[in-house]
Design a protein around this motif. Structure first.
Motif, PDB file in Angstrom:
ATOM      1  N   UNK A 327      77.010   0.870  54.207  1.00 13.23           N
ATOM      2  CA  UNK A 327      78.056   1.327  53.291  1.00 13.23           C
ATOM      3  C   UNK A 327      78.495   0.197  52.367  1.00 13.23           C
ATOM      4  N   UNK A 328      78.605  -1.008  52.933  1.00 14.38           N
ATOM      5  CA  UNK A 328      79.055  -2.175  52.159  1.00 14.38           C
ATOM      6  C   UNK A 328      78.006  -3.292  52.253  1.00 14.38           C
ATOM      7  N   UNK A 381      80.658  15.207  56.694  1.00 15.59           N
ATOM      8  CA  UNK A 381      80.904  14.272  55.585  1.00 15.59           C
ATOM      9  C   UNK A 381      79.752  13.285  55.434  1.00 15.59           C
ATOM     10  N   UNK A 382      79.239  12.778  56.552  1.00 22.30           N
ATOM     11  CA  UNK A 382      78.091  11.864  56.507  1.00 22.30           C
ATOM     12  C   UNK A 382      76.872  12.547  55.880  1.00 22.30           C
ATOM     13  N   UNK A 387      78.725   8.848  49.017  1.00 23.58           N
ATOM     14  CA  UNK A 387      79.803   7.991  48.517  1.00 23.58           C
ATOM     15  C   UNK A 387      80.293   7.085  49.649  1.00 23.58           C
ATOM     16  N   UNK A 388      80.436   5.807  49.364  1.00 22.69           N
ATOM     17  CA  UNK A 388      80.804   4.823  50.383  1.00 22.69           C
ATOM     18  C   UNK A 388      82.161   5.135  51.014  1.00 22.69           C
ATOM     19  N   UNK A 389      83.133   5.518  50.185  1.00 22.62           N
ATOM     20  CA  UNK A 389      84.473   5.779  50.703  1.00 22.62           C
ATOM     21  C   UNK A 389      84.489   7.018  51.600  1.00 22.62           C
ATOM     22  N   UNK A 390      83.740   8.041  51.210  1.00 18.79           N
ATOM     23  CA  UNK A 390      83.670   9.260  52.029  1.00 18.79           C
ATOM     24  C   UNK A 390      83.015   8.958  53.378  1.00 18.79           C
ATOM     25  N   UNK A 391      81.940   8.217  53.352  1.00 16.98           N
ATOM     26  CA  UNK A 391      81.212   7.913  54.583  1.00 16.98           C
ATOM     27  C   UNK A 391      82.030   7.004  55.502  1.00 16.98           C
ATOM     28  N   UNK A 392      82.742   6.065  54.918  1.00 15.80           N
ATOM     29  CA  UNK A 392      83.592   5.201  55.735  1.00 15.80           C
ATOM     30  C   UNK A 392      84.740   6.018  56.332  1.00 15.80           C
ATOM     31  N   UNK A 393      85.298   6.939  55.555  1.00 17.98           N
ATOM     32  CA  UNK A 393      86.338   7.829  56.070  1.00 17.98           C
ATOM     33  C   UNK A 393      85.834   8.691  57.210  1.00 17.98           C
ATOM     34  N   UNK A 394      84.559   9.075  57.144  1.00 18.45           N
ATOM     35  CA  UNK A 394      83.974   9.905  58.204  1.00 18.45           C
ATOM     36  C   UNK A 394      83.961   9.182  59.549  1.00 18.45           C
TER      37      UNK A 394
END
Length: 516
Positions: A327-328, A381-382, A387-394
């Motif tokens: 993600x990052x 969501x994954x 999108x990085x923010x969506x995946x991190x939120x997941x």
């Protein structure tokens, strides 16, 4: 011994049942019921024969909490850290330095689970035989030494060997502590108390990330550098905590020097009062009781749910640092380690919240049903977004739904058998199945599937969907079977059976009711 209004008020029928066993006076009834003298603490329908002062119970419970929970929680924290820190070491060059190729990393993870699964039930039987006050600190000392040794491995084979040994010694921790705590707490209280140490699983992910990032800032530790320092330092801490455990843990209420005799009597009586047909709190080994624990329908159903959940829990433990890296990818290693912390904090919160509510409502299965959709949403969501923010939120949703199952599942199987022996085998079975899920998790996120990991995320979505369906079915079955049991003639079914035969019925006792 604190009884409600300082008196015991048994019914005439109960007095008659007791008088058939031994000639006693009313003044002696309290000690008669609670003493470990081969007498039952419930009538044939499972109703307790004594009432307890709730204020005295609350005071005793708080005292037990203070003496038992902190030590086992710290031991389990570093148990999980010593298991999962390989994920942090991977970011710090573990694969590169050992020249691991292809699926070698997954293989190293899998070797741990082979021994972990094999020794699960035998380890819990050994815990009962030796006594958890000695057994739990002893295996903690052993896996702390294994962690230190991991810091000195130089090749793939050595890494596999040390991880295999780590699995042998860690096999007894989760079920051993759960079994140990079932000696001290009532059914309704157990899930929340289990959560107080199982919460160390997500906290280990958070604290492990912080600790690893801090350790990596050191120039060296003796002759060790980078990822080797992680294993060595964390293993030494574990060894120190295990030595404290030898001094602080006590096997059972009867041997607790920090309880008065009245508190010991109360601690024994209140646990015994929930076990239909039981004449002794700590029974001897019995093959029938061992099989009752393993083959209980609730044990099997819950264990399979725990297997499915552990695919997610252990997958997060081993691969969250890797997922965060995808993600990052441009962040520093220390920044990537720190990004693994917040999801675990959220997971820890729900690990305490759901079992706390289960204590207050004396329900567990309903929280299986609530937890699964949280994880399902996260994996959707994954799968649906890059999108990085969506995946991190997941990752937050997955952690929120997954980690509470550890406390809830172990409490579920412990609460739905009767004898001490059956509980030890039921908990061992549950955790063994869970670690089969852990073994599967080591192959859920494969190198060719990155960076989006559609296979891993899809697998976890499927397992959580199955958990939701199975939990609903199990709840309906327990309710229906309890209704059937209401119509059974308890006295007729138990007529002619000896005390031993009645005890060996365990959950098949006609007065027993499932606790959903």
């Amino acid at each position: 011994m604190a009884l409600k209004d300082s008196t015991l008020v048994p019914s005439d029928v109960e007095k008659a049942e007791v008088s058939q066993q031994e000639d006693v006076h009313d003044a002696d009834l309290a000690k008669f019921y609670v003493a470990e003298r081969g007498q039952v603490a419930t009538d044939r329908h499972g109703r307790p024969l004594v009432e307890f002062d709730p204020v005295a119970e609350a005071r005793l419970r708080w005292k037990i909490d203070l003496y038992i929970v902190p030590t086992v929680s710290l031991l389990y924290l570093f148990c999980f850290i010593d298991r999962a820190n390989i994920g942090n070491a991977r970011l710090a060059g573990f694969e590169k330095d050992l020249d691991l190729k292809g699926y070698d990393y997954n293989t190293v993870l899998s070797v741990f689970y082979v021994s972990y699964i094999i020794f699960e039930i035998p380890s819990n039987m050994a815990c009962k035989w030796i006594g958890p006050g000695w057994y739990i600190p002893a295996i903690s000392l052993a896996f702390g030494i294994c962690s230190v040794c991991t810091g000195f491995v130089t090749n793939f084979s050595a890494a596999c060997g040390v991880r295999f040994l780590l699995g042998i010694f860690e096999a007894g921790m989760l079920p051993g502590i759960a079994y140990y705590m079932s000696r001290w707490y009532r059914r309704s209280e157990l899930a929340f108390r289990l959560s107080l140490y199982i919460v160390m699983s997500p906290l280990a992910g958070a604290f492990g990330g912080l600790l690893a990032s801090g350790i990596l800032k050191l120039p060296h530790f003796g002759g060790l550098h980078e990822w080797r320092m992680i294993f060595a330092i964390e293993g030494i801490i574990t060894i120190g905590l295990s030595l404290i455990g030898f001094l602080t843990l006590t096997d059972r209420p009867a041997t607790a020097k920090w309880l008065t005799q009245a508190e010991k009597d109360l601690a024994i009586a209140r646990v015994k009062s929930e076990r239909v047909g039981t004449t002794e709190v700590l029974d001897k080994f019995s093959k029938k009781k061992i099989l009752r624990g393993i083959l209980s329908p609730v044990t099997i159903g819950t264990a399979f749910i725990f297997l499915l959940d552990n695919i997610t829990v252990q997958g997060l433990a081993f691969f969250l640092p890797t997922i965060v890296k995808t993600i990052y990818p441009k962040n520093t290693v220390v920044s990537q380690q720190l990004h693994t912390v917040p999801p675990y904090i959220v997971g820890a919160f729900f690990t305490l919240l759901f079992p706390f509510l289960s204590w207050r409502f004396d329900k567990r299965t309903i929280f299986f049903i609530i937890s699964a959709p949280l994880c399902m949403t996260g994996y959707i969501m994954f799968l649906a977004s890059t999108d990085a923010h969506v995946r991190y939120g997941a990752t937050f949703l997955c952690a929120a739904g997954a980690f509470a199952f550890g406390a809830l599942c172990n409490a579920q199987v412990a609460n739905n058998v009767v004898s001490d022996t059956a509980r030890s085998s039921a908990i061992g079975t549950n955790v063994m199945f869970g670690n089969i899920g852990g073994l599967i998790s080591t192959w859920s996120f494969l190198p060719f599937d990155g960076p989006d990991y559609h296979i891993g995320n899809g697998l976890n979505f499927a397992t959580m969907t199955m958990i939701l369906v199975l939990s609903i079915l199990m709840l309906l079955w327990m309710v229906m079977d309890n209704k059937k049991r209401e119509g059974r003639d308890v006295d007729a079914e138990l007529e002619g059976l000896s005390n031993l035969q009645v005890q060996e019925l365990d959950w098949k006792h006609p007065g027993f009711r499932w606790k959903p």
